[in-house]
Design a protein around this motif. Structure first.
Motif, PDB file in Angstrom:
ATOM      1  N   THR A 189     -13.066  33.192   9.523  1.00 32.30           N
ATOM      2  CA  THR A 189     -12.084  33.596   8.446  1.00 32.30           C
ATOM      3  C   THR A 189     -12.435  35.095   7.851  1.00 32.30           C
ATOM      4  O   THR A 189     -13.511  35.194   7.873  1.00 32.30           O
ATOM      5  CB  THR A 189     -11.968  32.182   7.545  1.00 32.30           C
ATOM      6  N   LEU A 190     -11.565  35.491   6.903  1.00 31.08           N
ATOM      7  CA  LEU A 190     -11.866  36.659   6.278  1.00 31.08           C
ATOM      8  C   LEU A 190     -11.974  36.308   4.782  1.00 31.08           C
ATOM      9  O   LEU A 190     -10.995  35.615   4.343  1.00 31.08           O
ATOM     10  CB  LEU A 190     -10.889  37.848   6.368  1.00 31.08           C
ATOM     11  N   LYS A 191     -12.953  36.562   4.424  1.00 30.22           N
ATOM     12  CA  LYS A 191     -13.011  36.472   2.703  1.00 30.22           C
ATOM     13  C   LYS A 191     -13.193  37.639   1.886  1.00 30.22           C
ATOM     14  O   LYS A 191     -13.880  38.674   2.344  1.00 30.22           O
ATOM     15  CB  LYS A 191     -14.202  35.394   2.527  1.00 30.22           C
ATOM     16  N   TYR A 192     -12.517  37.700   0.909  1.00 32.33           N
ATOM     17  CA  TYR A 192     -12.511  39.002  -0.016  1.00 32.33           C
ATOM     18  C   TYR A 192     -13.769  38.855  -0.885  1.00 32.33           C
ATOM     19  O   TYR A 192     -13.876  38.047  -1.856  1.00 32.33           O
ATOM     20  CB  TYR A 192     -11.301  39.207  -0.854  1.00 32.33           C
ATOM     21  N   ARG A 193     -14.709  39.711  -0.776  1.00 31.89           N
ATOM     22  CA  ARG A 193     -15.895  39.428  -1.736  1.00 31.89           C
ATOM     23  C   ARG A 193     -16.380  40.805  -2.199  1.00 31.89           C
ATOM     24  O   ARG A 193     -16.676  41.685  -1.145  1.00 31.89           O
ATOM     25  CB  ARG A 193     -17.268  38.724  -0.683  1.00 31.89           C
ATOM     26  N   ASP A 194     -16.885  40.917  -3.296  1.00 35.73           N
ATOM     27  CA  ASP A 194     -17.491  42.280  -3.711  1.00 35.73           C
ATOM     28  C   ASP A 194     -16.702  43.552  -3.372  1.00 35.73           C
ATOM     29  O   ASP A 194     -17.456  44.408  -3.013  1.00 35.73           O
ATOM     30  CB  ASP A 194     -18.845  42.092  -3.425  1.00 35.73           C
ATOM     31  N   GLY A 195     -15.414  43.295  -3.381  1.00 37.11           N
ATOM     32  CA  GLY A 195     -14.807  44.619  -3.093  1.00 37.11           C
ATOM     33  C   GLY A 195     -14.242  44.828  -1.472  1.00 37.11           C
ATOM     34  O   GLY A 195     -13.939  45.776  -1.297  1.00 37.11           O
ATOM     35  N   ASN A 196     -14.816  43.991  -0.714  1.00 36.09           N
ATOM     36  CA  ASN A 196     -14.525  44.086   0.785  1.00 36.09           C
ATOM     37  C   ASN A 196     -14.346  42.905   1.385  1.00 36.09           C
ATOM     38  O   ASN A 196     -14.422  41.741   0.825  1.00 36.09           O
ATOM     39  CB  ASN A 196     -15.837  44.745   1.346  1.00 36.09           C
ATOM     40  N   TYR A 197     -13.523  42.915   2.445  1.00 37.67           N
ATOM     41  CA  TYR A 197     -13.301  41.748   3.054  1.00 37.67           C
ATOM     42  C   TYR A 197     -14.350  41.534   4.138  1.00 37.67           C
ATOM     43  O   TYR A 197     -14.819  42.527   4.622  1.00 37.67           O
ATOM     44  CB  TYR A 197     -11.844  41.781   3.858  1.00 37.67           C
ATOM     45  N   GLN A 198     -14.707  40.264   4.101  1.00 37.67           N
ATOM     46  CA  GLN A 198     -15.894  39.983   5.113  1.00 37.67           C
ATOM     47  C   GLN A 198     -15.457  38.765   5.935  1.00 37.67           C
ATOM     48  O   GLN A 198     -15.065  37.923   5.700  1.00 37.67           O
ATOM     49  CB  GLN A 198     -17.208  39.701   4.370  1.00 37.67           C
ATOM     50  N   GLY A 199     -15.914  39.077   7.435  1.00 36.83           N
ATOM     51  CA  GLY A 199     -15.633  37.817   8.276  1.00 36.83           C
ATOM     52  C   GLY A 199     -16.948  36.736   7.972  1.00 36.83           C
ATOM     53  O   GLY A 199     -17.858  36.872   7.990  1.00 36.83           O
ATOM     54  N   GLU A 200     -16.467  35.465   7.912  1.00 35.61           N
ATOM     55  CA  GLU A 200     -17.277  34.375   7.514  1.00 35.61           C
ATOM     56  C   GLU A 200     -16.958  33.043   8.699  1.00 35.61           C
ATOM     57  O   GLU A 200     -15.807  32.883   9.147  1.00 35.61           O
ATOM     58  CB  GLU A 200     -17.361  33.823   6.158  1.00 35.61           C
ATOM     59  N   CYS A 201     -17.920  32.258   8.970  1.00 34.24           N
ATOM     60  CA  CYS A 201     -17.577  31.280   9.883  1.00 34.24           C
ATOM     61  C   CYS A 201     -17.496  29.812   8.939  1.00 34.24           C
ATOM     62  O   CYS A 201     -17.838  29.839   7.843  1.00 34.24           O
ATOM     63  CB  CYS A 201     -18.657  30.710  10.712  1.00 34.24           C
ATOM     64  N   VAL A 202     -16.756  29.252   9.515  1.00 31.53           N
ATOM     65  CA  VAL A 202     -16.110  28.036   8.766  1.00 31.53           C
ATOM     66  C   VAL A 202     -16.335  26.701   9.763  1.00 31.53           C
ATOM     67  O   VAL A 202     -16.042  26.758  10.929  1.00 31.53           O
ATOM     68  CB  VAL A 202     -14.702  28.209   8.127  1.00 31.53           C
ATOM     69  N   LEU A 203     -16.463  25.521   9.135  1.00 31.52           N
ATOM     70  CA  LEU A 203     -16.167  24.258   9.850  1.00 31.52           C
ATOM     71  C   LEU A 203     -15.077  23.518   9.339  1.00 31.52           C
ATOM     72  O   LEU A 203     -14.812  23.922   8.108  1.00 31.52           O
ATOM     73  CB  LEU A 203     -17.634  23.742   9.736  1.00 31.52           C
ATOM     74  N   GLY A 204     -14.636  22.485   9.929  1.00 24.40           N
ATOM     75  CA  GLY A 204     -13.504  21.799   9.536  1.00 24.40           C
ATOM     76  C   GLY A 204     -13.892  20.529   8.388  1.00 24.40           C
ATOM     77  O   GLY A 204     -15.117  20.601   7.858  1.00 24.40           O
ATOM     78  N   ALA A 205     -12.795  19.867   8.118  1.00 26.10           N
ATOM     79  CA  ALA A 205     -12.948  18.935   6.995  1.00 26.10           C
ATOM     80  C   ALA A 205     -13.825  17.768   7.432  1.00 26.10           C
ATOM     81  O   ALA A 205     -14.432  17.123   6.743  1.00 26.10           O
ATOM     82  CB  ALA A 205     -11.537  18.523   6.671  1.00 26.10           C
ATOM     83  N   SER A 206     -13.931  17.379   8.946  1.00 25.53           N
ATOM     84  CA  SER A 206     -14.892  16.612   9.246  1.00 25.53           C
ATOM     85  C   SER A 206     -16.068  16.931   9.314  1.00 25.53           C
ATOM     86  O   SER A 206     -17.242  16.063   9.889  1.00 25.53           O
ATOM     87  CB  SER A 206     -14.308  16.048  10.582  1.00 25.53           C
ATOM     88  N   ALA A 207     -16.607  17.906   8.927  1.00 20.50           N
ATOM     89  CA  ALA A 207     -18.200  18.386   9.093  1.00 20.50           C
ATOM     90  C   ALA A 207     -18.960  17.479   8.026  1.00 20.50           C
ATOM     91  O   ALA A 207     -18.626  16.950   7.026  1.00 20.50           O
ATOM     92  CB  ALA A 207     -18.347  19.652   8.559  1.00 20.50           C
ATOM     93  N   HIS A 208     -20.117  17.260   8.588  1.00 20.42           N
ATOM     94  CA  HIS A 208     -21.133  16.711   7.726  1.00 20.42           C
ATOM     95  C   HIS A 208     -21.948  17.609   7.147  1.00 20.42           C
ATOM     96  O   HIS A 208     -22.562  18.647   7.809  1.00 20.42           O
ATOM     97  CB  HIS A 208     -22.036  15.644   8.564  1.00 20.42           C
ATOM     98  N   TRP A 209     -22.435  17.498   5.856  1.00 19.37           N
ATOM     99  CA  TRP A 209     -23.218  18.212   4.932  1.00 19.37           C
ATOM    100  C   TRP A 209     -24.582  17.857   4.615  1.00 19.37           C
ATOM    101  O   TRP A 209     -24.488  16.650   4.189  1.00 19.37           O
ATOM    102  CB  TRP A 209     -22.328  18.847   3.909  1.00 19.37           C
ATOM    103  N   GLY A 210     -25.538  18.625   4.534  1.00 18.45           N
ATOM    104  CA  GLY A 210     -26.615  18.142   3.741  1.00 18.45           C
ATOM    105  C   GLY A 210     -26.766  18.406   2.233  1.00 18.45           C
ATOM    106  O   GLY A 210     -25.528  18.807   1.905  1.00 18.45           O
ATOM    107  N   GLN A 211     -27.803  18.051   1.532  1.00 16.24           N
ATOM    108  CA  GLN A 211     -27.708  17.999   0.294  1.00 16.24           C
ATOM    109  C   GLN A 211     -28.124  19.583  -0.183  1.00 16.24           C
ATOM    110  O   GLN A 211     -28.085  19.762  -1.610  1.00 16.24           O
ATOM    111  CB  GLN A 211     -28.948  17.196  -0.199  1.00 16.24           C
ATOM    112  N   GLY A 212     -28.707  20.280   0.624  1.00 16.80           N
ATOM    113  CA  GLY A 212     -29.016  21.648   0.332  1.00 16.80           C
ATOM    114  C   GLY A 212     -30.399  21.984   0.093  1.00 16.80           C
ATOM    115  O   GLY A 212     -31.217  21.147  -0.122  1.00 16.80           O
ATOM    116  N   THR A 213     -30.879  23.186   0.291  1.00 11.04           N
ATOM    117  CA  THR A 213     -32.054  23.723  -0.091  1.00 11.04           C
ATOM    118  C   THR A 213     -32.318  24.992  -0.805  1.00 11.04           C
ATOM    119  O   THR A 213     -31.457  25.871  -0.469  1.00 11.04           O
ATOM    120  CB  THR A 213     -32.988  23.774   0.977  1.00 11.04           C
ATOM    121  N   GLN A 214     -32.831  25.197  -1.903  1.00 11.28           N
ATOM    122  CA  GLN A 214     -32.756  26.167  -2.757  1.00 11.28           C
ATOM    123  C   GLN A 214     -33.699  27.405  -2.302  1.00 11.28           C
ATOM    124  O   GLN A 214     -34.934  27.034  -1.825  1.00 11.28           O
ATOM    125  CB  GLN A 214     -33.092  25.995  -4.275  1.00 11.28           C
ATOM    126  N   VAL A 215     -32.922  28.517  -2.297  1.00  7.61           N
ATOM    127  CA  VAL A 215     -33.765  29.742  -1.950  1.00  7.61           C
ATOM    128  C   VAL A 215     -33.660  30.697  -3.066  1.00  7.61           C
ATOM    129  O   VAL A 215     -32.731  30.937  -3.405  1.00  7.61           O
ATOM    130  CB  VAL A 215     -33.193  30.537  -0.620  1.00  7.61           C
TER     131      VAL A 215
END
Length: 137
Positions: free
Chosen positions: A107-133
Motif C-alpha cells: 500500500t502507499l502511505k503518506y509519511r514525512d511529506g512523501n508517499y511511501q510504499g509499505e507492505c501489509v498483512l490482512g486481518a487474519s495475521a498473527h502478531w508477536g508482542q514486539g521487541t524494542q529497538v
C-alpha cells in the motif's frame, strides 16, 4: 494455537547493527507470508519489510531499503531482520506478523511529506508482542 515471539532488540548507537529474530509455532511455517512492522512514538504503524512463503520475494519500505535485510529459515521456523547502519529514526517497537496467505499486500502511505510504499498483512495475521529497538545518536 499460533504463537509468535520476537527477540533481538536492544540499545545500539547510530551506525550500529542489530538482528531481530521471530519464531512461530503452532503452524505450518512455509504456508505463511511474514513481515516486520514498527511502531514509533506518535507515528502510524509502518510496514518495514515482508517476505514470501519461500523467501524468494521480499519488500522493503523506502525508509529502510539498502540497510535492512529480511530472511527466513523455514527449517528452523524463524524469520530474521538484519538491521545495519541504524539511525535514531529507526527507534521503535518492532513486531513480527505472520499470515497464512499466498502473498503479502502493499500500500502507499503518506509519511514525512512523501508517499511511501509499505507492505501489509490482512486481518487474519498473527502478531508477536514486539521487541524494542532504541538507536542513540
Amino acid at each position: 494455537q499460533v504463537q509468535v515471539v520476537e527477540s533481538g532488540g536492544g540499545l545500539v548507537q547510530a551506525g550500529g547493527s542489530l538482528r531481530l529474530s521471530c519464531t512461530a509455532s503452532g503452524l505450518t511455517f512455509d504456508d505463511y507470508v511474514m513481515g516486520w512492522f514498527r511502531d514509533a512514538p506518535g507515528k502510524e504503524r509502518e510496514g518495514v519489510s515482508c517476505i514470501s512463503r519461500s523467501g524468494g520475494i521480499t519488500f522493503y519500505a523506502e525508509s529502510v531499503k539498502g540497510r535492512f535485510t529480511i530472511s527466513r529459515d523455514n527449517a528452523k521456523k524463524t524469520l530474521y531482520l538484519q538491521m545495519d547502519s541504524l539511525k535514531p529514526e529507526d527507534t521503535a517497537m518492532y513486531y513480527c506478523a505472520v499470515e497464512r496467505d499466498r502473498q503479502y499486500g502493499t500500500t502507499l502511505k503518506y509519511r514525512d511529506g512523501n508517499y511511501q510504499g509499505e507492505c501489509v498483512l490482512g486481518a487474519s495475521a498473527h502478531w508477536g508482542q514486539g521487541t524494542q529497538v532504541t538507536v542513540s545518536s
